[in-house]
Design a protein around this motif. Structure first.
Motif, PDB file in Angstrom:
ATOM      1  N   GLU A 189       1.619   9.160  -6.442  1.00 50.21           N
ATOM      2  CA  GLU A 189       2.214  10.494  -6.302  1.00 50.21           C
ATOM      3  C   GLU A 189       3.266  10.758  -7.378  1.00 50.21           C
ATOM      4  OE1 GLU A 189       3.624  10.177  -2.311  1.00 50.21           O
ATOM      5  OE2 GLU A 189       1.670  10.648  -1.424  1.00 50.21           O
ATOM      6  N   GLY A 190       3.400   9.784  -8.317  1.00 50.78           N
ATOM      7  CA  GLY A 190       4.325   9.964  -9.423  1.00 50.78           C
ATOM      8  C   GLY A 190       5.791   9.808  -9.061  1.00 50.78           C
ATOM      9  N   LYS A 191       6.048   9.137  -7.970  1.00 50.26           N
ATOM     10  CA  LYS A 191       7.438   8.980  -7.517  1.00 50.26           C
ATOM     11  C   LYS A 191       8.132   7.823  -8.231  1.00 50.26           C
ATOM     12  CE  LYS A 191       6.715  10.907  -2.908  1.00 50.26           C
ATOM     13  NZ  LYS A 191       6.706  10.641  -1.452  1.00 50.26           N
ATOM     14  N   SER A 192       9.447   7.952  -8.380  1.00 49.96           N
ATOM     15  CA  SER A 192      10.247   6.882  -8.974  1.00 49.96           C
ATOM     16  C   SER A 192      10.504   5.807  -7.922  1.00 49.96           C
ATOM     17  CB  SER A 192      11.585   7.440  -9.462  1.00 49.96           C
ATOM     18  OG  SER A 192      12.358   7.882  -8.355  1.00 49.96           O
ATOM     19  N   ASN A 193      10.976   4.642  -8.367  1.00 50.04           N
ATOM     20  CA  ASN A 193      11.310   3.577  -7.416  1.00 50.04           C
ATOM     21  C   ASN A 193      12.366   4.048  -6.421  1.00 50.04           C
ATOM     22  OD1 ASN A 193       9.544   1.865  -8.685  1.00 50.04           O
ATOM     23  ND2 ASN A 193      11.095   0.656  -9.739  1.00 50.04           N
ATOM     24  N   LYS A 194      13.309   4.839  -6.910  1.00 47.33           N
ATOM     25  CA  LYS A 194      14.378   5.347  -6.060  1.00 47.33           C
ATOM     26  C   LYS A 194      13.812   6.249  -4.965  1.00 47.33           C
ATOM     27  CE  LYS A 194      18.883   7.650  -6.305  1.00 47.33           C
ATOM     28  NZ  LYS A 194      19.870   8.297  -7.213  1.00 47.33           N
ATOM     29  N   GLU A 195      12.876   7.116  -5.330  1.00 53.89           N
ATOM     30  CA  GLU A 195      12.271   8.023  -4.347  1.00 53.89           C
ATOM     31  C   GLU A 195      11.432   7.258  -3.329  1.00 53.89           C
ATOM     32  OE1 GLU A 195      11.552  12.169  -6.803  1.00 53.89           O
ATOM     33  OE2 GLU A 195      10.305  10.452  -7.326  1.00 53.89           O
ATOM     34  N   LEU A 214      10.236  -5.278  -6.485  1.00 54.04           N
ATOM     35  CA  LEU A 214       9.547  -6.536  -6.179  1.00 54.04           C
ATOM     36  C   LEU A 214       8.109  -6.262  -5.726  1.00 54.04           C
ATOM     37  CD1 LEU A 214       9.886  -9.610  -5.933  1.00 54.04           C
ATOM     38  CD2 LEU A 214      10.573  -9.253  -3.554  1.00 54.04           C
ATOM     39  N   HIS A 215       7.949  -5.260  -4.850  1.00 55.73           N
ATOM     40  CA  HIS A 215       6.602  -4.897  -4.379  1.00 55.73           C
ATOM     41  C   HIS A 215       5.740  -4.389  -5.527  1.00 55.73           C
ATOM     42  CE1 HIS A 215       7.243  -5.677  -0.207  1.00 55.73           C
ATOM     43  NE2 HIS A 215       8.156  -4.723  -0.036  1.00 55.73           N
ATOM     44  N   LEU A 223      10.642   5.112   2.164  1.00 55.11           N
ATOM     45  CA  LEU A 223      10.274   3.973   3.018  1.00 55.11           C
ATOM     46  C   LEU A 223      11.478   3.334   3.698  1.00 55.11           C
ATOM     47  CD1 LEU A 223       7.588   2.234   0.744  1.00 55.11           C
ATOM     48  CD2 LEU A 223       7.240   3.937   2.540  1.00 55.11           C
ATOM     49  N   ASP A 224      12.676   3.857   3.386  1.00 54.70           N
ATOM     50  CA  ASP A 224      13.915   3.334   3.969  1.00 54.70           C
ATOM     51  C   ASP A 224      14.109   1.850   3.645  1.00 54.70           C
ATOM     52  OD1 ASP A 224      16.319   3.581   5.318  1.00 54.70           O
ATOM     53  OD2 ASP A 224      15.456   3.136   7.284  1.00 54.70           O
ATOM     54  N   ILE A 225      13.859   1.497   2.362  1.00 52.01           N
ATOM     55  CA  ILE A 225      14.108   0.138   1.880  1.00 52.01           C
ATOM     56  C   ILE A 225      14.916   0.247   0.588  1.00 52.01           C
ATOM     57  CG2 ILE A 225      12.048  -0.866   2.945  1.00 52.01           C
ATOM     58  CD1 ILE A 225      10.576  -0.607   0.317  1.00 52.01           C
ATOM     59  N   THR A 226      15.397  -0.892   0.078  1.00 49.03           N
ATOM     60  CA  THR A 226      16.231  -0.848  -1.126  1.00 49.03           C
ATOM     61  C   THR A 226      15.375  -0.730  -2.389  1.00 49.03           C
ATOM     62  OG1 THR A 226      16.248  -3.251  -1.442  1.00 49.03           O
ATOM     63  CG2 THR A 226      17.947  -2.307   0.004  1.00 49.03           C
ATOM     64  N   GLU A 227      15.991  -0.242  -3.452  1.00 47.45           N
ATOM     65  CA  GLU A 227      15.270  -0.091  -4.713  1.00 47.45           C
ATOM     66  C   GLU A 227      14.805  -1.437  -5.280  1.00 47.45           C
ATOM     67  OE1 GLU A 227      15.791   2.390  -8.896  1.00 47.45           O
ATOM     68  OE2 GLU A 227      17.265   2.643  -7.302  1.00 47.45           O
ATOM     69  N   LEU A 236       0.828  -1.208   0.000  1.00 48.52           N
ATOM     70  CA  LEU A 236       0.000   0.000   0.000  1.00 48.52           C
ATOM     71  C   LEU A 236       0.862   1.257   0.000  1.00 48.52           C
ATOM     72  CD1 LEU A 236      -2.925  -0.846   2.453  1.00 48.52           C
ATOM     73  CD2 LEU A 236      -3.161  -0.121   0.086  1.00 48.52           C
ATOM     74  N   GLN A 237       1.947   1.221   0.786  1.00 41.60           N
ATOM     75  CA  GLN A 237       2.855   2.367   0.833  1.00 41.60           C
ATOM     76  C   GLN A 237       3.512   2.595  -0.524  1.00 41.60           C
ATOM     77  OE1 GLN A 237       5.293   0.925   4.093  1.00 41.60           O
ATOM     78  NE2 GLN A 237       4.395   2.396   5.521  1.00 41.60           N
ATOM     79  N   VAL A 238       3.906   1.507  -1.175  1.00 41.47           N
ATOM     80  CA  VAL A 238       4.530   1.608  -2.495  1.00 41.47           C
ATOM     81  C   VAL A 238       3.511   2.124  -3.514  1.00 41.47           C
ATOM     82  CG1 VAL A 238       5.543   0.297  -4.410  1.00 41.47           C
ATOM     83  CG2 VAL A 238       6.263  -0.178  -2.062  1.00 41.47           C
ATOM     84  N   LEU A 239       2.280   1.607  -3.432  1.00 44.24           N
ATOM     85  CA  LEU A 239       1.235   2.048  -4.353  1.00 44.24           C
ATOM     86  C   LEU A 239       0.943   3.537  -4.167  1.00 44.24           C
ATOM     87  CD1 LEU A 239      -0.850   1.427  -6.517  1.00 44.24           C
ATOM     88  CD2 LEU A 239      -2.409   0.611  -4.719  1.00 44.24           C
TER      89      LEU A 239
END
Length: 204
Positions: free
Chosen positions: A157-163, A177-178, A168-172, A149-152
């Motif tokens: 919000e138009g954010k990149s995977n990196k952002e 994967l999510h 979320l303080d997790i790896t790209e 849900l956080q990733v969605l």
């Protein structure tokens, strides 16, 4: 009254400074990352309030908050965020934060919150701290894990995977994967479609 604002979003930071200085009697300094904030805390005269963005570079969430509190020699440190959950806000307050300020606060309320905290009080908006999580009642939300849900939300919000990874303080790769998993669960073929499905379902 002296206030230090640390936030990596230039527009938000500049707007905050403008609102606070317009009040009169508030000397406001600003920096764009946690390392710069630490440098100012060490070098400058004591601040009445240090306002830290939860997700800025170098911050590491609550770890950064605790570090700033420890090095501030009694200076009051508050957390500001547009992403943090109520649990994070509660943890911040328990860690000794002067308060928690959602970025969604109206400008006037934000100025009042800063003054309130600088005078020695602890602040957190009642409506934010008592809000019921509505997403759990949403049929689409029930298909997804809390992290998905956080990733969605990041996708909407138009954010990149990196952002999203940084927020979320997790790896790209973990974000990727999510994203792949939630595509399958919501029936989306790409980021735009996933965001549209989420918005049509009333998730965000």
């Amino acid at each position: 009254m002296r206030v230090l604002i640390a936030d990596d979003h230039d527009l938000l930071r500049d707007t905050l400074v403008m609102f606070l200085q317009a009040q009169g009697g508030i000397d406001t300094e600003s920096v764009a990352d946690f390392d710069a904030a630490c440098a100012r805390i060490t070098a400058d005269a004591p601040y009445d309030l240090i306002l830290l963005d939860y997700n800025m570079p170098g911050m590491n969430g609550l770890d950064g908050l605790k570090k700033a509190i420890a090095m501030g020699d009694g200076q009051r440190v508050a957390l500001m965020s547009g992403e943090a959950t109520r649990q994070i806000a509660e943890d911040a307050l328990e860690s000794g934060a002067a308060g928690f300020v959602p970025k969604s606060l109206p400008a006037k309320s934000l100025v009042n919150a800063v003054k309130f905290m600088a005078m020695g009080e602890q602040y957190a908006p009642i409506d934010f701290m008592t809000a019921v999580e509505e997403t759990q009642c949403n049929p689409l939300a029930e298909k997804l894990t809390a992290r998905e849900l956080q990733v969605l939300k990041g996708l909407t919000e138009g954010k990149s995977n990196k952002e999203i990874a940084r927020d979320l303080d997790i790896t790209e790769p973990t974000v990727k994967l999510h994203v792949k998993t939630l595509y399958r669960k919501v029936g989306a073929a790409n980021r735009t479609q996933a965001a549209m499905i989420a918005r049509e379902a009333g998730l965000f």
